[in-house]
Design an enzyme around this catalytic site. Structure first.
Site, short mmCIF file in Angstrom:
data_model
loop_
_atom_site.label_atom_id
_atom_site.label_comp_id
_atom_site.label_asym_id
_atom_site.label_seq_id
_atom_site.Cartn_x
_atom_site.Cartn_y
_atom_site.Cartn_z
N HIS A 117 -1.95 2.88 -6.00
CA HIS A 117 -2.66 1.65 -5.67
C HIS A 117 -2.77 0.74 -6.89
O HIS A 117 -2.92 -0.48 -6.74
CB HIS A 117 -4.05 1.96 -5.11
CG HIS A 117 -4.53 0.94 -4.12
ND1 HIS A 117 -3.87 0.69 -2.93
CD2 HIS A 117 -5.59 0.10 -4.15
CE1 HIS A 117 -4.51 -0.25 -2.26
NE2 HIS A 117 -5.55 -0.64 -2.98
N TYR A 174 -9.62 -10.34 -7.13
CA TYR A 174 -8.58 -10.42 -8.16
C TYR A 174 -8.78 -11.64 -9.06
O TYR A 174 -8.29 -11.67 -10.18
CB TYR A 174 -7.20 -10.44 -7.52
CG TYR A 174 -6.82 -9.13 -6.91
CD1 TYR A 174 -6.47 -8.04 -7.71
CD2 TYR A 174 -6.84 -8.95 -5.53
CE1 TYR A 174 -6.15 -6.82 -7.14
CE2 TYR A 174 -6.51 -7.73 -4.96
CZ TYR A 174 -6.17 -6.67 -5.77
OH TYR A 174 -5.86 -5.46 -5.21
N HIS A 217 -4.19 -9.05 3.51
CA HIS A 217 -5.65 -9.02 3.68
C HIS A 217 -6.05 -9.89 4.87
O HIS A 217 -5.61 -11.03 4.98
CB HIS A 217 -6.35 -9.53 2.43
CG HIS A 217 -6.29 -8.58 1.27
ND1 HIS A 217 -6.53 -8.97 -0.04
CD2 HIS A 217 -6.04 -7.25 1.22
CE1 HIS A 217 -6.41 -7.93 -0.84
NE2 HIS A 217 -6.12 -6.88 -0.10
N LYS A 261 -2.28 -2.69 8.00
CA LYS A 261 -3.46 -2.21 8.72
C LYS A 261 -3.61 -2.97 10.04
O LYS A 261 -3.35 -4.16 10.11
CB LYS A 261 -4.71 -2.41 7.86
CG LYS A 261 -4.80 -1.48 6.66
CD LYS A 261 -6.11 -1.65 5.92
CE LYS A 261 -6.24 -0.65 4.79
NZ LYS A 261 -7.53 -0.80 4.05
N ARG A 307 0.87 -1.17 0.00
CA ARG A 307 0.00 0.00 0.00
C ARG A 307 0.91 1.23 0.00
O ARG A 307 2.03 1.18 0.52
CB ARG A 307 -0.90 0.02 1.24
CG ARG A 307 -1.82 -1.18 1.37
CD ARG A 307 -2.60 -1.10 2.68
NE ARG A 307 -3.54 -2.22 2.81
CZ ARG A 307 -3.27 -3.35 3.45
NH1 ARG A 307 -2.07 -3.52 4.01
NH2 ARG A 307 -4.17 -4.32 3.54
N ARG A 343 -0.19 -1.90 -6.79
CA ARG A 343 -0.57 -3.02 -5.91
C ARG A 343 -1.55 -3.94 -6.63
O ARG A 343 -1.43 -5.17 -6.55
CB ARG A 343 -1.18 -2.44 -4.62
CG ARG A 343 -1.66 -3.48 -3.61
CD ARG A 343 -2.03 -2.74 -2.32
NE ARG A 343 -2.90 -3.50 -1.45
CZ ARG A 343 -2.49 -4.34 -0.50
NH1 ARG A 343 -1.19 -4.55 -0.33
NH2 ARG A 343 -3.36 -4.95 0.28
#
Length: 323
Positions: A269, A304, A295, A191, A167, A272
């Site tokens: 992004h 994806y 994730h 995150k 990210r 990514r």
């Protein structure tokens, strides 16, 4: 209806009244709790602050200010933002911020109800990630002028972002100690302060070594680089400071133009997205991709597979005799 531009949003923000001290204090208490209890990243806290300040300034103290807003007031604010052409995704994030803020108000006894309880988030159109082709990636990564320290830094940043699927917030805040060139791995704090190990790959490792050996010492004038939040940043500008997300965004747009790619179709992004899409196209396992991207849920990664399926359908239509 298209979303508003950043310039239009800034203009609207300037037309709102200044933030009241009571609202500022309430916002800061909320952010301090998130940082202390959940380790929320600085960039995320900044986004939450902008969300809450926007509502507080729009209300301008009416009905007890930010903490006293009722469901009707929040609904009116969301409607105003919709009419002002804020994107649905932006409004959805705002509502998520408000849910967290008023949950804390309820928990602390500041109020006895949650005004967001019956508010529905805006419906978001399902959009597939936009990935560059592999030839476009090659052109973009080759765009920086590597004969200069800044150009060499930019090449290393682009290579690393694509190689590791980072990210943009992870890239610009990456501490120097996160890189292990001997083992060829990168330790990323994503995150929720979750850590993951990502392999560097030969190309990105090569450009990182060149950046660390020549460009970074030149940019720092061989002086110690000041720590930010207790850690020394890996990538710095000519003033020995880390780059902002906005600065890197501008670099990506500029190099896209140099590479002959429409800058409007490229974003940090997007690198990514390209990382994930290209791995799947070459047979990567979905669970492994989930770990590399950081994730928490496999469902986030599964989008994806739709992109990869489209790629296969295009190849079939182009090359099969009955496609």
């Amino acid at each position: 209806m298209s979303a508003s531009s950043p310039a239009e949003r800034r203009q609207r923000a300037q037309q709102l009244p200044p933030l009241r001290a009571e609202d500022d204090q309430a916002i800061q208490r909320f952010l301090d709790r998130l940082w202390a209890e959940q380790g929320v990243a600085r960039q995320t806290l900044d986004s939450y602050r902008r969300d809450l300040e926007g509502l507080a300034r729009w209300r301008d103290g009416a009905g007890g200010g930010l903490q006293g807003a009722d469901r009707s007031a929040l609904f009116d604010y969301l409607r105003w933002r919709t009419e002002a052409r804020y994107a649905p995704r932006s409004n959805a994030r705002l509502l998520s911020t408000l849910r967290g803020f008023y949950a804390l108000c309820l928990r602390d006894g500041v109020r006895s109800d949650d005004p967001t309880a019956l508010l529905d988030p805006p419906r978001l159109p399902r959009s597939l990630p936009k990935a560059l082709t592999e030839s476009q990636i090659d052109a973009l990564l080759a765009a920086p002028e590597i004969g200069t320290p800044l150009g060499l830094r930019d090449r290393a940043m682009l290579e690393l972002m694509y190689a590791a699927g980072l990210r943009v917030s992870e890239l610009v805040t990456l501490p120097a100690v996160a890189i292990n060139l001997r083992q060829g791995v990168l330790r990323v704090t994503g995150k929720g302060s979750k850590e993951r190990l990502v392999p560097l790959g030969e190309e990105s490792q090569h450009w990182l070594e060149r950046y660390l050996e020549t460009a970074r010492p030149t940019l720092s004038e061989r002086k110690a680089v000041p720590a930010v939040d207790g850690q020394v940043p890996l990538f710095i500008d000519a003033a020995r400071r880390p780059l902002s997300r906005q600065q890197f965004w501008g670099l990506v747009k500029r190099y896209a133009a140099v590479a002959g790619i429409d800058p409007d179709t490229v974003s940090p992004h997007g690198l990514r997205h390209s990382f994930a899409t290209h791995l799947l196209n070459h047979g990567a396992d979905l669970r492994a991709l989930q770990m590399l991207l950081g994730h928490s849920s496999l469902s986030t990664t599964q989008i994806y597979t739709l992109v990869a399926r489209q790629h296969l359908q295009t190849l079939h239509a182009r090359h099969h005799p009955r496609g």
